[in-house]
Motif scaffolding. Structure first.
Motif, PDB file in Angstrom:
ATOM      1  N   ILE A  50       0.840  -1.207   0.000  1.00 29.35           N
ATOM      2  CA  ILE A  50       0.000   0.000   0.000  1.00 29.35           C
ATOM      3  C   ILE A  50       0.877   1.262   0.000  1.00 29.35           C
ATOM      4  O   ILE A  50       0.599   2.233  -0.712  1.00 29.35           O
ATOM      5  CB  ILE A  50      -0.951  -0.016   1.209  1.00 29.35           C
ATOM      6  CG1 ILE A  50      -1.932  -1.189   1.095  1.00 29.35           C
ATOM      7  CG2 ILE A  50      -1.706   1.296   1.313  1.00 29.35           C
ATOM      8  CD1 ILE A  50      -2.826  -1.355   2.296  1.00 29.35           C
ATOM      9  N   ILE A  51       1.941   1.227   0.809  1.00 30.91           N
ATOM     10  CA  ILE A  51       2.849   2.390   0.841  1.00 30.91           C
ATOM     11  C   ILE A  51       3.511   2.591  -0.522  1.00 30.91           C
ATOM     12  O   ILE A  51       3.640   3.717  -1.021  1.00 30.91           O
ATOM     13  CB  ILE A  51       3.907   2.209   1.951  1.00 30.91           C
ATOM     14  CG1 ILE A  51       3.225   2.245   3.329  1.00 30.91           C
ATOM     15  CG2 ILE A  51       4.980   3.282   1.855  1.00 30.91           C
ATOM     16  CD1 ILE A  51       4.178   1.987   4.483  1.00 30.91           C
ATOM     17  N   GLY A  52       3.936   1.484  -1.146  1.00 35.80           N
ATOM     18  CA  GLY A  52       4.526   1.594  -2.472  1.00 35.80           C
ATOM     19  C   GLY A  52       3.544   2.134  -3.495  1.00 35.80           C
ATOM     20  O   GLY A  52       3.897   2.956  -4.362  1.00 35.80           O
ATOM     21  N   PHE A  53       2.272   1.693  -3.392  1.00 31.15           N
ATOM     22  CA  PHE A  53       1.244   2.196  -4.298  1.00 31.15           C
ATOM     23  C   PHE A  53       1.045   3.697  -4.115  1.00 31.15           C
ATOM     24  O   PHE A  53       0.821   4.435  -5.078  1.00 31.15           O
ATOM     25  CB  PHE A  53      -0.068   1.444  -4.039  1.00 31.15           C
ATOM     26  CG  PHE A  53      -1.193   1.866  -4.929  1.00 31.15           C
ATOM     27  CD1 PHE A  53      -1.301   1.383  -6.220  1.00 31.15           C
ATOM     28  CD2 PHE A  53      -2.158   2.753  -4.474  1.00 31.15           C
ATOM     29  CE1 PHE A  53      -2.342   1.783  -7.042  1.00 31.15           C
ATOM     30  CE2 PHE A  53      -3.201   3.154  -5.290  1.00 31.15           C
ATOM     31  CZ  PHE A  53      -3.294   2.662  -6.573  1.00 31.15           C
ATOM     32  N   GLY A  54       1.148   4.160  -2.886  1.00 39.16           N
ATOM     33  CA  GLY A  54       1.006   5.597  -2.639  1.00 39.16           C
ATOM     34  C   GLY A  54       2.212   6.391  -3.088  1.00 39.16           C
ATOM     35  O   GLY A  54       2.076   7.501  -3.611  1.00 39.16           O
ATOM     36  N   LEU A  55       3.400   5.834  -2.905  1.00 39.04           N
ATOM     37  CA  LEU A  55       4.618   6.577  -3.268  1.00 39.04           C
ATOM     38  C   LEU A  55       4.734   6.798  -4.773  1.00 39.04           C
ATOM     39  O   LEU A  55       5.207   7.846  -5.213  1.00 39.04           O
ATOM     40  CB  LEU A  55       5.851   5.838  -2.746  1.00 39.04           C
ATOM     41  CG  LEU A  55       6.048   5.839  -1.221  1.00 39.04           C
ATOM     42  CD1 LEU A  55       7.254   5.015  -0.838  1.00 39.04           C
ATOM     43  CD2 LEU A  55       6.198   7.277  -0.707  1.00 39.04           C
ATOM     44  N   LEU A  78       0.312  -4.039  -8.085  1.00 36.94           N
ATOM     45  CA  LEU A  78       0.321  -3.802  -6.640  1.00 36.94           C
ATOM     46  C   LEU A  78      -1.065  -4.011  -6.036  1.00 36.94           C
ATOM     47  O   LEU A  78      -1.196  -4.553  -4.921  1.00 36.94           O
ATOM     48  CB  LEU A  78       0.813  -2.381  -6.350  1.00 36.94           C
ATOM     49  CG  LEU A  78       2.293  -2.101  -6.667  1.00 36.94           C
ATOM     50  CD1 LEU A  78       2.621  -0.635  -6.421  1.00 36.94           C
ATOM     51  CD2 LEU A  78       3.198  -2.992  -5.807  1.00 36.94           C
ATOM     52  N   ILE A  79      -2.103  -3.612  -6.741  1.00 35.62           N
ATOM     53  CA  ILE A  79      -3.460  -3.811  -6.215  1.00 35.62           C
ATOM     54  C   ILE A  79      -3.799  -5.299  -6.143  1.00 35.62           C
ATOM     55  O   ILE A  79      -4.405  -5.769  -5.158  1.00 35.62           O
ATOM     56  CB  ILE A  79      -4.467  -3.056  -7.099  1.00 35.62           C
ATOM     57  CG1 ILE A  79      -4.251  -1.545  -6.986  1.00 35.62           C
ATOM     58  CG2 ILE A  79      -5.896  -3.398  -6.689  1.00 35.62           C
ATOM     59  CD1 ILE A  79      -5.144  -0.728  -7.886  1.00 35.62           C
ATOM     60  N   LEU A  80      -3.438  -6.053  -7.179  1.00 35.19           N
ATOM     61  CA  LEU A  80      -3.720  -7.486  -7.163  1.00 35.19           C
ATOM     62  C   LEU A  80      -2.971  -8.181  -6.026  1.00 35.19           C
ATOM     63  O   LEU A  80      -3.536  -9.053  -5.338  1.00 35.19           O
ATOM     64  CB  LEU A  80      -3.340  -8.098  -8.514  1.00 35.19           C
ATOM     65  CG  LEU A  80      -4.193  -7.655  -9.708  1.00 35.19           C
ATOM     66  CD1 LEU A  80      -3.661  -8.275 -10.990  1.00 35.19           C
ATOM     67  CD2 LEU A  80      -5.654  -8.027  -9.492  1.00 35.19           C
ATOM     68  N   LEU A  81      -1.708  -7.816  -5.795  1.00 31.53           N
ATOM     69  CA  LEU A  81      -0.964  -8.394  -4.679  1.00 31.53           C
ATOM     70  C   LEU A  81      -1.594  -8.023  -3.352  1.00 31.53           C
ATOM     71  O   LEU A  81      -1.663  -8.844  -2.425  1.00 31.53           O
ATOM     72  CB  LEU A  81       0.494  -7.929  -4.716  1.00 31.53           C
ATOM     73  CG  LEU A  81       1.392  -8.550  -5.796  1.00 31.53           C
ATOM     74  CD1 LEU A  81       2.802  -7.992  -5.675  1.00 31.53           C
ATOM     75  CD2 LEU A  81       1.410 -10.067  -5.655  1.00 31.53           C
ATOM     76  N   THR A  82      -2.064  -6.773  -3.269  1.00 29.64           N
ATOM     77  CA  THR A  82      -2.717  -6.347  -2.028  1.00 29.64           C
ATOM     78  C   THR A  82      -3.989  -7.140  -1.777  1.00 29.64           C
ATOM     79  O   THR A  82      -4.286  -7.534  -0.639  1.00 29.64           O
ATOM     80  CB  THR A  82      -3.042  -4.846  -2.105  1.00 29.64           C
ATOM     81  OG1 THR A  82      -1.843  -4.119  -2.347  1.00 29.64           O
ATOM     82  CG2 THR A  82      -3.650  -4.362  -0.803  1.00 29.64           C
ATOM     83  N   SER A  83      -4.757  -7.396  -2.826  1.00 28.88           N
ATOM     84  CA  SER A  83      -5.993  -8.166  -2.645  1.00 28.88           C
ATOM     85  C   SER A  83      -5.716  -9.620  -2.289  1.00 28.88           C
ATOM     86  O   SER A  83      -6.554 -10.285  -1.667  1.00 28.88           O
ATOM     87  CB  SER A  83      -6.822  -8.100  -3.929  1.00 28.88           C
ATOM     88  OG  SER A  83      -6.126  -8.714  -5.010  1.00 28.88           O
ATOM     89  N   ILE A  84      -4.530 -10.138  -2.651  1.00 24.85           N
ATOM     90  CA  ILE A  84      -4.191 -11.530  -2.340  1.00 24.85           C
ATOM     91  C   ILE A  84      -3.654 -11.661  -0.923  1.00 24.85           C
ATOM     92  O   ILE A  84      -4.029 -12.569  -0.174  1.00 24.85           O
ATOM     93  CB  ILE A  84      -3.168 -12.069  -3.355  1.00 24.85           C
ATOM     94  CG1 ILE A  84      -3.809 -12.142  -4.738  1.00 24.85           C
ATOM     95  CG2 ILE A  84      -2.652 -13.433  -2.928  1.00 24.85           C
ATOM     96  CD1 ILE A  84      -2.837 -12.534  -5.824  1.00 24.85           C
ATOM     97  N   PHE A  93     -10.274  -2.746  -1.834  1.00 23.32           N
ATOM     98  CA  PHE A  93      -9.552  -2.764  -3.109  1.00 23.32           C
ATOM     99  C   PHE A  93     -10.301  -2.052  -4.229  1.00 23.32           C
ATOM    100  O   PHE A  93      -9.659  -1.502  -5.141  1.00 23.32           O
ATOM    101  CB  PHE A  93      -9.231  -4.212  -3.512  1.00 23.32           C
ATOM    102  CG  PHE A  93     -10.370  -4.953  -4.133  1.00 23.32           C
ATOM    103  CD1 PHE A  93     -10.536  -4.968  -5.508  1.00 23.32           C
ATOM    104  CD2 PHE A  93     -11.269  -5.659  -3.334  1.00 23.32           C
ATOM    105  CE1 PHE A  93     -11.583  -5.664  -6.081  1.00 23.32           C
ATOM    106  CE2 PHE A  93     -12.323  -6.338  -3.912  1.00 23.32           C
ATOM    107  CZ  PHE A  93     -12.481  -6.360  -5.290  1.00 23.32           C
ATOM    108  N   PRO A  94     -11.674  -1.984  -4.274  1.00 25.24           N
ATOM    109  CA  PRO A  94     -12.317  -1.227  -5.361  1.00 25.24           C
ATOM    110  C   PRO A  94     -11.936   0.252  -5.343  1.00 25.24           C
ATOM    111  O   PRO A  94     -11.817   0.885  -6.390  1.00 25.24           O
ATOM    112  CB  PRO A  94     -13.806  -1.431  -5.104  1.00 25.24           C
ATOM    113  CG  PRO A  94     -13.886  -2.706  -4.329  1.00 25.24           C
ATOM    114  CD  PRO A  94     -12.690  -2.692  -3.447  1.00 25.24           C
ATOM    115  N   LEU A  95     -11.724   0.810  -4.158  1.00 29.96           N
ATOM    116  CA  LEU A  95     -11.340   2.214  -4.078  1.00 29.96           C
ATOM    117  C   LEU A  95      -9.943   2.450  -4.637  1.00 29.96           C
ATOM    118  O   LEU A  95      -9.652   3.531  -5.146  1.00 29.96           O
ATOM    119  CB  LEU A  95     -11.425   2.682  -2.626  1.00 29.96           C
ATOM    120  CG  LEU A  95     -12.816   2.581  -1.975  1.00 29.96           C
ATOM    121  CD1 LEU A  95     -12.769   3.074  -0.543  1.00 29.96           C
ATOM    122  CD2 LEU A  95     -13.839   3.359  -2.777  1.00 29.96           C
ATOM    123  N   LEU A  96      -9.076   1.423  -4.529  1.00 30.37           N
ATOM    124  CA  LEU A  96      -7.746   1.562  -5.114  1.00 30.37           C
ATOM    125  C   LEU A  96      -7.823   1.662  -6.631  1.00 30.37           C
ATOM    126  O   LEU A  96      -7.030   2.358  -7.265  1.00 30.37           O
ATOM    127  CB  LEU A  96      -6.868   0.380  -4.689  1.00 30.37           C
ATOM    128  CG  LEU A  96      -6.655   0.204  -3.178  1.00 30.37           C
ATOM    129  CD1 LEU A  96      -5.743  -0.989  -2.906  1.00 30.37           C
ATOM    130  CD2 LEU A  96      -6.078   1.461  -2.570  1.00 30.37           C
TER     131      LEU A  96
END
Length: 400
Positions: A50-55, A78-84, A93-96
């Protein structure tokens, strides 16, 4: 089609703040201890993702298309990894994907935005279906769950459309402001160039006026003084006549200097007909130098005021040059106005000069500038020992 906004940092700071607020909520939700933790839950990895997605949202890609495509693929990965790997974060995850859509509006043109939005919605549906398929339900609950998934998908589909339309409006407004700012800057620079050009033209005009008026008077004054000095011993009375004439010319020169300094817009014709003003110049030439002038002035239609001044100054400068350099005994001045143009011819029988090597004088340059400023044409014909002829042609407006 409009071009995307080219930025190095996020162009809309409030959107960046909203992204970080959402990501902070996701991290906070992931770090809350849960009594029903799954074995594969990795909160540290999820928080890092999540931090990497924000950076990566701090610097949007610019330049080539492949960099923008790779950037979008990295976001989706990154979103797919976060959802896993995530636990409670899976619910967010939909908001991402909405963040991905907003970022795509800042780096892609309209076709790219539509493709990213469609891809985000499809991945959202796949992740949603995959998650709810693992829930064991009865047939009745399964039917209700299908209606829930359909409503949930429809809600987020409309949200994607709303975000896309809103971002397009914001980007278009920002582009309009940037184009307006660029246009205003260009207009300001253009106004400065026009102002500088106007100042330069005014300086040249002032220089021409001083040279034409004061130079002519001082030349005549010098001739009067030289004649008076030659006649002082042999004919004092006639010498006094030349001195009196020189005094009048000196007073006239002083008056012209005062007018040039005070107004810089003195009218040498002073409301007289152009033919009378040129005839006065010819008469003054005869009194000052003894040169016999011949005038043929045929102007049967009204002329613009600026043309009066230009023709008068050209004649004045020509006669001044004849007095200084030509050593002529006769001068012919012809002025004729036709339906479409005004023709001026000044011819002398002096010693002449080489046109190719003697056309850089300030007087000749001033005559050319005056003629060109009115859309006319100036031609000089001269040879050593064959006199000089100046032809000036000015276009005239159609007479109603």
């Amino acid at each position: 089609m409009s071009r995307p906004i080219q930025v190095q940092n996020h162009p809309f700071r409030f959107l960046l703040y909203l992204e970080w607020m959402l990501l902070f909520v996701a991290i906070f939700t992931e770090l809350i201890p849960s009594p029903h933790q799954r074995i594969f839950r990795l909160p540290e990895l999820t928080v890092s993702l999540i931090i990497g997605f924000g950076l990566i949202g701090l610097r949007l890609p610019t330049g080539k298309l492949r960099y923008k495509v790779l950037y979008t693929i990295l976001e989706v990965f990154l979103i797919l990894l976060t959802s896993i790997t995530g636990g409670r974060t899976v619910r967010l995850f939909p908001l991402l994907y909405l963040i991905v859509v907003t970022r795509s509006c800042l780096i892609f043109q309209l076709p790219g935005r539509l493709m990213v939005t469609s891809l985000s919605f499809c991945l959202f549906l796949l992740t949603l279906l995959r998650r709810f398929q693992r829930i064991p339900t009865s047939p009745l609950l399964q039917e209700r769950l299908q209606f829930f998934i359909l409503g949930y998908a429809l809600l987020f589909g409309l949200t994607f459309v709303f975000v896309l339309l809103s971002m397009n409006s914001m980007v278009a407004e920002r582009q309009s402001r940037e184009k307006l700012a660029i246009a205003n800057e260009k207009l300001r620079q253009y106004a400065l160039r026009i102002e500088n050009q106007a100042i330069l033209q005014e300086r040249n005009r002032i220089a021409r006026d001083i040279h034409d008026s004061l130079g002519h008077s001082l030349t005549a004054l010098n001739i009067q003084l030289e004649t008076a000095l030659k006649l002082w011993q042999s004919n004092p009375d006639k010498a006094k006549t030349f001195l009196a004439r020189a005094k009048d010319l000196g007073s006239q020169s002083l008056q012209e200097v005062r007018q040039s300094v005070s107004t810089m817009r003195s009218d040498p014709v002073q409301g007289r007909p152009l033919e009378d003003a040129i005839a006065d110049l010819a008469e003054e030439l005869h009194r000052s130098t003894g040169i016999s002038p011949t005038c043929r002035l045929l102007v049967t239609r009204p002329l613009p005021a600026e043309l009066h001044t230009a023709v008068y100054r050209i004649v004045q400068e020509s006669l001044t040059n004849i007095c200084k350099y030509a050593e002529a005994s006769e001068v012919k001045i012809q002025l004729q106005a036709t339906t479409h143009e005004l023709n001026l011819i000044i011819q002398d029988n002096g010693r002449g000069f080489n046109v190719e090597t003697n056309t850089t004088g300030f007087g000749l340059q001033g005559m050319r500038e005056r003629t060109l400023a009115l859309g006319g044409q100036l031609l000089i014909e001269s040879q050593p020992g064959a006199g000089c002829q100046i032809n000036a042609h000015f276009p005239l407006p159609h007479q109603l």
